[in-house]
Design an enzyme around this catalytic site. Structure first.
Site, mmCIF file in Angstrom:
data_model
loop_
_atom_site.group_PDB
_atom_site.id
_atom_site.type_symbol
_atom_site.label_atom_id
_atom_site.label_comp_id
_atom_site.label_asym_id
_atom_site.label_seq_id
_atom_site.Cartn_x
_atom_site.Cartn_y
_atom_site.Cartn_z
ATOM 1 N N SER A 154 -73.559 97.393 65.947
ATOM 2 C CA SER A 154 -74.706 96.576 65.525
ATOM 3 C C SER A 154 -75.652 97.400 64.669
ATOM 4 O O SER A 154 -75.744 98.622 64.828
ATOM 5 C CB SER A 154 -75.458 96.092 66.769
ATOM 6 O OG SER A 154 -76.671 95.486 66.413
ATOM 7 N N TYR A 167 -79.070 97.547 74.831
ATOM 8 C CA TYR A 167 -78.168 97.027 73.794
ATOM 9 C C TYR A 167 -77.952 98.092 72.714
ATOM 10 O O TYR A 167 -76.823 98.386 72.321
ATOM 11 C CB TYR A 167 -78.785 95.754 73.203
ATOM 12 C CG TYR A 167 -77.942 95.085 72.151
ATOM 13 C CD1 TYR A 167 -76.843 94.295 72.508
ATOM 14 C CD2 TYR A 167 -78.240 95.238 70.796
ATOM 15 C CE1 TYR A 167 -76.077 93.675 71.531
ATOM 16 C CE2 TYR A 167 -77.467 94.618 69.819
ATOM 17 C CZ TYR A 167 -76.392 93.842 70.190
ATOM 18 O OH TYR A 167 -75.624 93.236 69.224
HETATM 19 P P1 NAP Z 1 -71.651 84.996 70.471
HETATM 20 O O1 NAP Z 1 -71.374 83.882 69.539
HETATM 21 O O2 NAP Z 1 -72.539 84.764 71.650
HETATM 22 O O3 NAP Z 1 -70.270 85.614 70.942
HETATM 23 C C1 NAP Z 1 -70.158 86.498 72.022
HETATM 24 C C2 NAP Z 1 -68.697 86.482 72.443
HETATM 25 O O4 NAP Z 1 -68.520 87.455 73.477
HETATM 26 C C3 NAP Z 1 -68.247 85.147 72.995
HETATM 27 O O5 NAP Z 1 -66.988 84.842 72.465
HETATM 28 C C4 NAP Z 1 -68.168 85.374 74.486
HETATM 29 O O6 NAP Z 1 -67.149 84.540 75.047
HETATM 30 C C5 NAP Z 1 -67.788 86.840 74.539
HETATM 31 N N1 NAP Z 1 -68.161 87.504 75.790
HETATM 32 C C6 NAP Z 1 -69.386 87.680 76.310
HETATM 33 N N2 NAP Z 1 -69.307 88.310 77.500
HETATM 34 C C7 NAP Z 1 -67.988 88.542 77.726
HETATM 35 C C8 NAP Z 1 -67.244 89.137 78.770
HETATM 36 N N3 NAP Z 1 -67.843 89.645 79.852
HETATM 37 N N4 NAP Z 1 -65.889 89.188 78.657
HETATM 38 C C9 NAP Z 1 -65.265 88.673 77.572
HETATM 39 N N5 NAP Z 1 -65.909 88.103 76.554
HETATM 40 C C10 NAP Z 1 -67.256 88.023 76.636
HETATM 41 O O7 NAP Z 1 -72.354 86.208 69.710
HETATM 42 P P2 NAP Z 1 -71.971 87.021 68.380
HETATM 43 O O8 NAP Z 1 -73.248 87.196 67.679
HETATM 44 O O9 NAP Z 1 -70.797 86.455 67.694
HETATM 45 O O10 NAP Z 1 -71.578 88.438 69.025
HETATM 46 C C11 NAP Z 1 -70.340 89.073 68.769
HETATM 47 C C12 NAP Z 1 -70.561 90.573 68.717
HETATM 48 O O11 NAP Z 1 -71.388 90.885 67.597
HETATM 49 C C13 NAP Z 1 -71.286 91.130 69.942
HETATM 50 O O12 NAP Z 1 -70.712 92.359 70.309
HETATM 51 C C14 NAP Z 1 -72.713 91.341 69.436
HETATM 52 O O13 NAP Z 1 -73.378 92.338 70.149
HETATM 53 C C15 NAP Z 1 -72.429 91.733 67.996
HETATM 54 N N6 NAP Z 1 -73.571 91.605 67.086
HETATM 55 C C16 NAP Z 1 -74.129 90.389 66.812
HETATM 56 C C17 NAP Z 1 -75.202 90.295 65.917
HETATM 57 C C18 NAP Z 1 -75.845 88.986 65.568
HETATM 58 O O14 NAP Z 1 -76.865 88.997 64.845
HETATM 59 N N7 NAP Z 1 -75.336 87.849 65.981
HETATM 60 C C19 NAP Z 1 -75.707 91.449 65.329
HETATM 61 C C20 NAP Z 1 -75.114 92.679 65.640
HETATM 62 C C21 NAP Z 1 -74.044 92.735 66.511
HETATM 63 P P3 NAP Z 1 -67.221 83.947 76.558
HETATM 64 O O15 NAP Z 1 -68.636 83.550 76.788
HETATM 65 O O16 NAP Z 1 -66.240 82.834 76.582
HETATM 66 O O17 NAP Z 1 -66.782 85.073 77.441
#
Ligand code: NAP
Length: 262
Positions: A154, A167
């Site tokens: 991130s 985080y």
């Molecule tokens: P999201 O739409 O909420 O996706 C999160 C994903 O993680 C979901 O598919 C969820 O599926 C899965 N997940 C959560 N807890 C889990 C667990 N214990 N075991 C297996 N799967 C799990 O959010 P996103 O923004 O796409 O996030 C994806 C990645 O990008 C994350 O690592 C996040 O930290 C990173 N990120 C996001 C941003 C942003 O601005 N959105 C910025 C920097 C980094 P289930 O709920 O079905 O398990």
């Protein structure tokens, strides 16, 4: 010298494992690689989200399956990786992308929340990559080298963002882990890189972006003048999975519309 093939980005016959692939950035990765012909295995905890995304991705015409897995539970990851190999026979690229965010004043942050963030964002990556790296090494020793390890870190790993210390620490660790993996597994033809998303509109962030004060503070500072969305992650996933990136390892790729620069 081994020349690149004509279609650098063709992923036919390759298998991508994408944790957290049923939503947001992980789904963007999945859509990108499936469009280029990759078979895809999604891991996530939510059965309904998994099933809906499998349907959606099958429209691109490749093999797609989902495995229900909580990546913070070691035994579930081991079982799910074995199940993935039973279904697909191999894993060419492993995108360890599942993640959770918790925020709060540091002095009031609970140990329970700290552990939960580390369990998913850090331990989950460790369990997942341990399986994937072992599999890729075994294949290399049997004459089939190659493999791609991609960790979702991130922008928060690089910038001081108040109230998200757990985080940020978990995501900084991802960069360090990928660099060490890049060196340890290079001899097996395996590359390891981190992707650092900036401000991306997904389920994780929708509350922030709906907040006018937050949007007014952040949006004008994004040179490309918009939040990112999952489609912005298709290209980088294809590149990192493809032959085009075969000599690119140990890097941290920031996908943030220029936010960090400005
Ligand atoms: P999201 O739409 O909420 O996706 C999160 C994903 O993680 C979901 O598919 C969820 O599926 C899965 N997940 C959560 N807890 C889990 C667990 N214990 N075991 C297996 N799967 C799990 O959010 P996103 O923004 O796409 O996030 C994806 C990645 O990008 C994350 O690592 C996040 O930290 C990173 N990120 C996001 C941003 C942003 O601005 N959105 C910025 C920097 C980094 P289930 O709920 O079905 O398990």
């Amino acid at each position: 010298m081994q020349a690149m093939s004509k279609n650098l980005f063709d992923l036919s016959g390759k298998v991508a494992l994408i944790t957290g692939g049923n939503s947001g950035i992980g789904l963007g990765f999945a859509e990108g690689v499936a469009k280029q012909g990759a078979d895809v295995c999604i891991w996530g905890r939510n059965t309904e989200k998994n099933a809906a995304v499998v349907e959606q991705l099958r429209e691109f015409g490749t093999r797609v399956h989902a495995v229900e897995c909580d990546v913070s539970i070691e035994a579930e990851v081991d079982r799910s990786f074995a199940q993935t190999l039973e279904i697909f026979g191999r894993v060419d690229s492993c995108f360890a992308n599942s993640g959770v965010a918790k925020s709060g004043r540091f002095e009031e942050f609970s140990t329970e929340d700290w552990r939960h963030v580390m369990d998913v964002n850090l331990d989950g990556l460790f369990y997942t990559f341990r399986c994937a790296a072992g599999h890729m090494k075994q294949r290399a020793e049997a004459g089939d080298p190659g493999g791609r390890l991609i960790g979702t870190s991130s922008l928060g790993a690089l910038m001081g963002m108040a109230r998200v210390e757990a985080y940020a620490a978990s995501k900084g660790a991802v960069i360090s882990m990928m660099q060490a993996l890049a060196v340890e597994y290079a001899r097996y033809g395996v590359t390891a890189n981190s992707i650092l998303p900036g401000h991306i509109e997904t389920a994780m962030t929708e509350d922030n972006y709906a907040n006018e004060k937050f949007a007014n503070a952040i949006l004008p500072r994004i040179p490309l003048r918009r939040w990112g969305d999952r489609s912005d992650f298709e290209g980088i996933a294809v590149y990192l999975m493809s032959e085009a990136s075969r000599y690119h390892t140990g890097d941290s790729l920031l996908i943030d519309g220029g936010f960090f620069l400005y």
